[in-house]
Design a protein around this motif. Structure first.
Motif, mmCIF file in Angstrom:
data_model
loop_
_atom_site.group_PDB
_atom_site.id
_atom_site.type_symbol
_atom_site.label_atom_id
_atom_site.label_comp_id
_atom_site.label_asym_id
_atom_site.label_seq_id
_atom_site.Cartn_x
_atom_site.Cartn_y
_atom_site.Cartn_z
ATOM 1 N N CYS A 1 0.849 -1.190 0.000
ATOM 2 C CA CYS A 1 0.000 0.000 0.000
ATOM 3 C C CYS A 1 0.887 1.242 0.000
ATOM 4 C CB CYS A 1 -0.943 0.000 1.202
ATOM 5 S SG CYS A 1 -0.113 0.060 2.796
ATOM 6 N N GLU A 2 0.277 2.368 -0.224
ATOM 7 C CA GLU A 2 0.993 3.643 -0.259
ATOM 8 C C GLU A 2 0.584 4.479 0.937
ATOM 9 O OE1 GLU A 2 3.274 4.639 -2.608
ATOM 10 O OE2 GLU A 2 3.094 2.624 -3.442
ATOM 11 N N GLY A 3 1.409 5.455 1.252
ATOM 12 C CA GLY A 3 1.075 6.371 2.329
ATOM 13 C C GLY A 3 2.260 7.212 2.722
ATOM 14 N N GLU A 4 2.005 8.180 3.557
ATOM 15 C CA GLU A 4 3.039 9.062 4.076
ATOM 16 C C GLU A 4 3.498 8.549 5.430
ATOM 17 O OE1 GLU A 4 4.632 11.775 2.780
ATOM 18 O OE2 GLU A 4 3.632 11.176 0.926
ATOM 19 N N ALA A 5 4.805 8.451 5.582
ATOM 20 C CA ALA A 5 5.362 8.011 6.863
ATOM 21 C C ALA A 5 5.097 9.063 7.934
ATOM 22 C CB ALA A 5 6.859 7.759 6.723
ATOM 23 N N LEU A 6 4.998 8.623 9.162
ATOM 24 C CA LEU A 6 4.821 9.538 10.280
ATOM 25 C C LEU A 6 6.096 10.350 10.470
ATOM 26 C CD1 LEU A 6 3.028 7.112 12.726
ATOM 27 C CD2 LEU A 6 1.994 8.947 11.415
ATOM 28 N N SER A 7 5.957 11.545 10.980
ATOM 29 C CA SER A 7 7.119 12.418 11.150
ATOM 30 C C SER A 7 8.164 11.759 12.048
ATOM 31 C CB SER A 7 6.687 13.754 11.743
ATOM 32 O OG SER A 7 6.170 13.573 13.041
ATOM 33 N N GLY A 8 9.403 11.930 11.653
ATOM 34 C CA GLY A 8 10.517 11.393 12.439
ATOM 35 C C GLY A 8 10.796 9.924 12.206
ATOM 36 N N THR A 9 10.149 9.311 11.207
ATOM 37 C CA THR A 9 10.370 7.888 10.937
ATOM 38 C C THR A 9 11.038 7.689 9.590
ATOM 39 O OG1 THR A 9 8.213 7.535 9.893
ATOM 40 C CG2 THR A 9 8.339 7.218 12.287
ATOM 41 N N LYS A 10 11.656 6.537 9.433
ATOM 42 C CA LYS A 10 12.228 6.118 8.160
ATOM 43 C C LYS A 10 11.152 5.309 7.440
ATOM 44 C CE LYS A 10 16.466 5.541 10.687
ATOM 45 N NZ LYS A 10 17.284 4.527 11.319
ATOM 46 N N LYS A 11 10.964 5.574 6.143
ATOM 47 C CA LYS A 11 9.903 4.929 5.374
ATOM 48 C C LYS A 11 10.457 3.791 4.533
ATOM 49 C CE LYS A 11 6.375 5.854 1.896
ATOM 50 N NZ LYS A 11 5.770 6.883 1.032
ATOM 51 N N LEU A 12 9.842 2.618 4.696
ATOM 52 C CA LEU A 12 10.131 1.457 3.862
ATOM 53 C C LEU A 12 8.909 1.176 3.004
ATOM 54 C CD1 LEU A 12 11.633 -0.965 6.554
ATOM 55 C CD2 LEU A 12 12.894 0.420 4.898
ATOM 56 N N THR A 13 9.135 0.743 1.767
ATOM 57 C CA THR A 13 8.036 0.333 0.899
ATOM 58 C C THR A 13 8.377 -1.008 0.272
ATOM 59 O OG1 THR A 13 8.950 1.532 -0.989
ATOM 60 C CG2 THR A 13 7.325 2.694 0.341
#
Length: 129
Positions: free
Chosen positions: A93-105
């Motif tokens: 799925c897609e989305g915006e990571a929460l502030s202060g986190t590293k985003k994995l997809t």
């Protein structure tokens, strides 16, 4: 007999609206994560046994334990309040990571099971973030 009485008779005393979009007047509750939660897996469905095993292996490679991870559906992410997260992992799925986190997809865990290239891409993300 109304719906609340039926729920009480079934022993269900705490419940929440799953799809708040159907109830425009219903305000979404803030979701509080435990301080021990370091990774949030954002995906549509609960991982099955095979997917959970792969998830555990990936967590282990990240030096995290299953107790330090939680899963939420994409629509719940916007309700997450304060957190101690390090990672937001969007699986299928897609989305915006929460502030202060590293985003994995990545693809969903079930797709990841059988796709070596997708596993390599995920591993590269983990190592470079």
């Amino acid at each position: 007999m109304n719906d609340l009485q039926r729920l009480n008779e079934m022993g269900i005393t705490v419940w929440d609206v799953r799809r708040t979009g159907f109830f425009p007047n219903q305000k979404a509750k803030a979701v509080a994560l435990p301080a021990s939660c370091k990774l949030l897996l954002v995906c549509e469905s609960q991982p099955d046994e095979q997917d959970a095993e792969l998830f555990g292996k990936i967590l282990s490679s990240m030096k995290l334990s299953p107790e330090e991870a939680l899963r939420v559906q994409p629509e719940v992410l916007s309700a997450v309040s304060e957190h101690s997260l390090e990672w937001c992992w969007f699986a299928g799925c897609e989305g915006e990571a929460l502030s202060g986190t590293k985003k994995l997809t990545s693809p969903s865990l079930s797709m990841l099971q059988h796709d070596q290239n997708a596993k390599k891409v995920l591993w590269h993300q983990i190592k470079t973030l």
